[in-house]
Structure formats: structure tokens, C-alpha cells
Design an enzyme around this catalytic site. Structure first.
Site, short mmCIF file in Angstrom:
data_model
loop_
_atom_site.label_atom_id
_atom_site.label_comp_id
_atom_site.label_asym_id
_atom_site.label_seq_id
_atom_site.Cartn_x
_atom_site.Cartn_y
_atom_site.Cartn_z
N GLY A 123 20.95 -67.41 -58.22
CA GLY A 123 21.74 -68.35 -57.43
C GLY A 123 23.01 -68.79 -58.14
N ASN A 132 18.83 -79.95 -54.14
CA ASN A 132 17.66 -79.64 -54.95
C ASN A 132 16.97 -80.88 -55.53
OD1 ASN A 132 20.38 -79.21 -56.15
ND2 ASN A 132 19.26 -79.26 -58.08
N GLN A 165 17.91 -73.77 -51.97
CA GLN A 165 16.75 -74.61 -51.62
C GLN A 165 16.44 -74.57 -50.12
OE1 GLN A 165 14.68 -76.34 -53.67
NE2 GLN A 165 15.79 -75.91 -55.56
N SER A 212 18.42 -67.31 -53.99
CA SER A 212 17.79 -66.94 -55.25
C SER A 212 16.32 -66.63 -55.02
CB SER A 212 17.94 -68.10 -56.24
OG SER A 212 17.27 -67.82 -57.44
N HIS A 228 13.64 -66.80 -57.33
CA HIS A 228 12.55 -67.50 -58.04
C HIS A 228 12.21 -68.88 -57.48
CE1 HIS A 228 14.66 -70.47 -60.77
NE2 HIS A 228 15.68 -69.74 -60.39
N THR A 272 23.83 -52.08 -63.48
CA THR A 272 22.69 -51.39 -62.89
C THR A 272 21.77 -52.40 -62.21
OG1 THR A 272 22.81 -49.72 -64.61
CG2 THR A 272 20.73 -49.87 -63.39
N CYS A 312 18.29 -78.38 -65.03
CA CYS A 312 19.46 -77.95 -65.77
C CYS A 312 20.08 -79.07 -66.59
CB CYS A 312 20.51 -77.39 -64.83
SG CYS A 312 19.80 -76.56 -63.42
C1 LIG Z 1 17.98 -73.21 -58.61
C2 LIG Z 1 19.25 -73.47 -57.90
C3 LIG Z 1 20.41 -72.75 -58.18
C4 LIG Z 1 20.48 -71.74 -59.29
O1 LIG Z 1 19.76 -70.58 -59.00
P1 LIG Z 1 19.33 -69.62 -60.23
O2 LIG Z 1 18.75 -68.43 -59.55
O3 LIG Z 1 18.32 -70.40 -61.01
O4 LIG Z 1 20.55 -69.32 -61.00
C5 LIG Z 1 21.54 -73.02 -57.45
N1 LIG Z 1 21.54 -73.94 -56.48
C6 LIG Z 1 20.45 -74.65 -56.17
C7 LIG Z 1 20.51 -75.65 -55.08
C8 LIG Z 1 19.27 -74.45 -56.87
O5 LIG Z 1 18.20 -75.18 -56.57
#
Ligand SMILES: *Cc1c(COP(=O)(O)O)cnc(C)c1O
Length: 392
Positions: free
Chosen positions: A74, A154, A182, A202, A204, A240, A328
């Protein structure tokens, strides 16, 4: 109870679901080719990537799979959208509008642009974390080229009026990007209906692997590269491709969208169960975020007379994992920029913990977590220097 662990930090990351893992495993050692290779190994890998791209395009109703560009997550998608669109359209103007509650990936990308001479407006939000539409209209200028507003916050889970904002952007000939990390799996995303030009997601956060994400970019738009180096992703993003992660991401998105309403319903029940137990047992708390216009899995609570970091650590000692504001920034003791923007005073903001539930969170998990929470809050308040007269 000793040794029990309860994970209530699903907004920071989720476990990889078994369906997703099964999709990924063969890509490590059997279907291991480089999708850019011309031989059969490469073609096999390439078709795995195509399948994932199709699944993601379908899930967000993109017109064309080629509008999906894989990234390292993300953060990269946010950086790419903000910087790449700003640079590609700087001939039209150098003004960008965003909000004061964005993820740092957007905020920090904007501050880099500021140093390059771009002008950024950071819109305020109301006490629920919503961008005021009148303020947005007021901020628009002749030289505004991009509006970037997150779909779901988030930290507090508030859902923005994305469709309205996108419509306003287009009426004013401005591009619209949204960080939907989110939102994916929590609210319906339809990039055509919502008129979204660029969108970050994203893997994860939705039971997929870490280090994998995507940028949706509407066909016909220009974007400067963030990562140069090869012909991958139609020449727009060198490197890649992470085939196992991409395969898992595709599966995770498909499942997240398929199960969206079931999951949200489950999360609503779990969150309400948690909250009612907390309310019955702990005084002097504040719930942050919009009361209705929010995702079901995220719950931000401010505990008066408590330090959020201390509470996090006490909970952790008993195996309950939560987060203070966003992961973060958790190694800095600055009050969260989101809570600050929502007008929450520093002392209350400092006592804020985010509980984020997952699709595997059970009532037994909640029972245990609340028991630990009640005891931890009691302990901390007993030694709290921040007491208020008549409040203990
Ligand atoms: C987790 C998150 C990101 C960052 O995504 P990553 O894949 O961890 O770099 C960006 N924006 C929001 C709102 C998030 O919750």
C-alpha cells in the site's frame, strides 16, 4: 488462562488464510518461473499473474485488468499515485488537495512534493473524522491537479464520502486518488461507479501476504514511474514480480469481496459484544470515529487518566495484542495526527488504543481480552498521575 494469546490488531496486519497460503505455495518451488521469461516456465508464471490481475480487476469492477499494477504494498501504491500523478500532470498546475488524517504514505509523499514546489492543502476533518465537503469545494483552485482522500481511516475506521468527493473532483477537471487499503473487504469498491482514477490496495490487511499491493490506474491516465528498471507492468514499474505474493493477493481479494457482508456482520457482532462489556465495566472512556459511517472491525477507545502505550504493554504481558494509533508511529510518543485533526485533546488522545478484530476473533477471545483490559485499566488508573478531581 496463562499463555493465552488474543490478536486484536488486524488493522496493522492479518494472518495469511489457508486458502491464500495454498494458492501461494506451488509458486515458490514448482511454478517458480520469471513471468518475463519467454519459455514455458515463464509463461506458466505469467498466467498466474494474469489470473491474479483478473481477480483483482473483477473485485473492484475495473474496466480492464491492465488497469491493475502490482506494487510492494500500500505504501508504494500511495507514493506512486501521489508523486507519479503530480509529476505527470504538473504542466496543468501544482496544487494538490489531501486530508489531515491520511496514512503517512500519502502525507509524507505530499511533503516531498511540497519541497519540490508543489502546494498542498490538508483538509481538516470533523470530530468524527469526516472531510467536510464545503471545505473541499472551498479549497479547489484553477491549478488543482489532484485530490487524494483515503476511503477508510486506519485508526478510527471512519468511511469517507468517496463517491461525492470523486464527483466534485471530476466536475472541476481534477484527478482523484484514494487510499483504499482499509476499505478493501470492508466496503464495496466499484471504481467505475465511484469514478475513481487511482486507488491503492494492499494484501496483508486482508489475509494475504506482506509486501504486496496494487495501484489501480484508470486507462488513459498518465503517471510518472516511481521505480525504473524494466519492461514489467507495461513499462511502468520495474522489478521482477513477486509471483507467490501476487497469486496469494489475487486469491485474498477474491475471498475478501466474496465474503464482505458475512465478515462485516460477524465483525459487527464481535465489536458490539466487546464494546458492551467494556462499557459495563470501565468508566471514563470515549469512542472515536463516526458512530455509523465506519467499518465494523476497527474500534478506537480513549481511556481517561491512562497512557495508551502503558496500556498496550500491560495488555501485551497477558497476551492481548492491540495498537496505539497506527503501528507506523508507535515508536514515537506524539499524539496521533488523526485524533489531533479530529479535535481530541492531547491528554485524551494519549490514552487511546485501537482494537481491530479479525474474521477469526471469537467470543472467548473477547471475554479474555476484556478481562485483561479491565484489570490493566484498574492497575494503571490506581497509579495514574493524570487524575482528575472526583474521577477516582
Ligand atoms: C497499512 C496501510 C497502508 C500501507 O500499506 P503497506 O502494504 O503496509 O505498505 C496504507 N494506507 C493505509 C490506510 C493502511 O492501513
Amino acid at each position: 488462562m496463562a499463555g493465552r494469546k488474543v490478536y486484536l490488531d488486524n488493522a496493522a496486519t492479518t494472518y495469511v488464510s489457508s486458502e491464500v497460503l495454498n494458492e501461494m505455495l506451488p509458486c515458490f518451488n514448482v511454478l517458480f518461473g520469471n513471468p518475463n521469461s519467454i519459455h514455458s516456465f515463464g509463461r506458466e508464471a505469467s498466467s498466474i499473474v494474469d489470473r491474479a490481475r483478473d481477480r483483482i480487476a473483477t473485485a473492484i469492477n475495473a474496466k480492464d485488468s491492465n488497469e491493475i499494477y502490482f506494487t510492494s504494498g500500500g505504501s508504494e501504491a500511495d507514493n506512486w499515485a501521489v508523486k507519479g500523478l503530480a509529476h505527470a500532470y504538473s504542466f496543468k498546475g501544482k496544487h494538490i488537495i489531501t486530508s489531515s488524517i491520511e496514512h503517512h504514505a500519502v502525507l509524507d509523499a505530499c511533503s516531498v512534493l511540497e519541497k519540490e514546489g508543489f502546494d498542498i492543502t490538508y483538509l481538516p476533518v470533523d470530530k468524527y473524522g469526516l472531510v467536510n465537503i464545503a471545505e473541499l469545494l472551498h479549497a479547489i483552485r484553477k491549478d488543482t491537479i489532484l485530490i487524494s482522500i483515503m476511503s477508510v481511516n486506519n485508526e478510527v475506521g471512519t468511511i469517507q464520502n468517496v463517491k461525492t468527493i470523486a464527483k466534485i473532483a471530476h466536475e472541476n477537471n481534477i484527478l482523484f486518488h484514494t487510499d483504499a487499503v482499509q476499505a478493501l473487504g470492508a466496503v464495496k469498491i466499484d471504481v467505475q461507479d465511484m469514478e475513481i482514477d487511482a486507488l491503492s490496495i494492499s494484501a496483508h490487511k486482508i489475509y494475504g501476504p506482506k509486501g504486496c499491493g496494487a495501484l489501480y490506474l484508470k486507462n488513459g491516465l498518465k503517471i510518472d514511474n516511481l521505480i525504473d528498471g524494466g519492461s514489467q507492468e507495461r513499462g511502468k514499474r520495474g522489478g521482477t514480480l513477486n509471483v507467490p505474493a501476487i497469486a496469494g493477493f489475487g486469491k485474498a481479494v477474491e475471498i475478501a469481496v466474496r465474503d464482505l457482508s458475512v465478515n462485516q456482520q460477524k465483525l459487527k457482532i464481535i465489536r458490539e459484544y466487546f464494546l458492551s462489556k467494556v462499557r459495563d465495566n470501565i468508566d471514563y472512556i470515549h469512542i472515536n470515529g463516526h458512530p455509523q459511517q465506519k467499518v465494523q472491525g476497527t474500534l478506537s477507545i480513549s481511556f481517561e487518566m491512562i497512557e495508551g502505550e502503558s496500556l498496550l504493554m500491560l495488555l501485551d504481558l497477558d497476551g492481548v495484542a492491540v495498537s496505539t494509533s497506527s503501528a507506523c508511529t508507535s515508536n514515537s510518543l506524539q499524539p496521533s495526527h488523526v485524533l489531533k485533526a479530529m479535535g481530541i485533546e492531547d491528554e485524551i488522545a494519549q490514552g487511546t488504543v485501537r482494537f481491530s478484530f479479525g474474521k477469526n476473533t471469537s467470543k472467548a477471545d473477547v471475554d479474555y481480552a476484556v478481562e485483561v483490559l479491565i484489570n490493566s485499566v484498574k492497575k494503571l488508573r490506581a497509579i495514574s498521575p493524570i487524575t482528575k478531581a472526583g474521577r477516582r
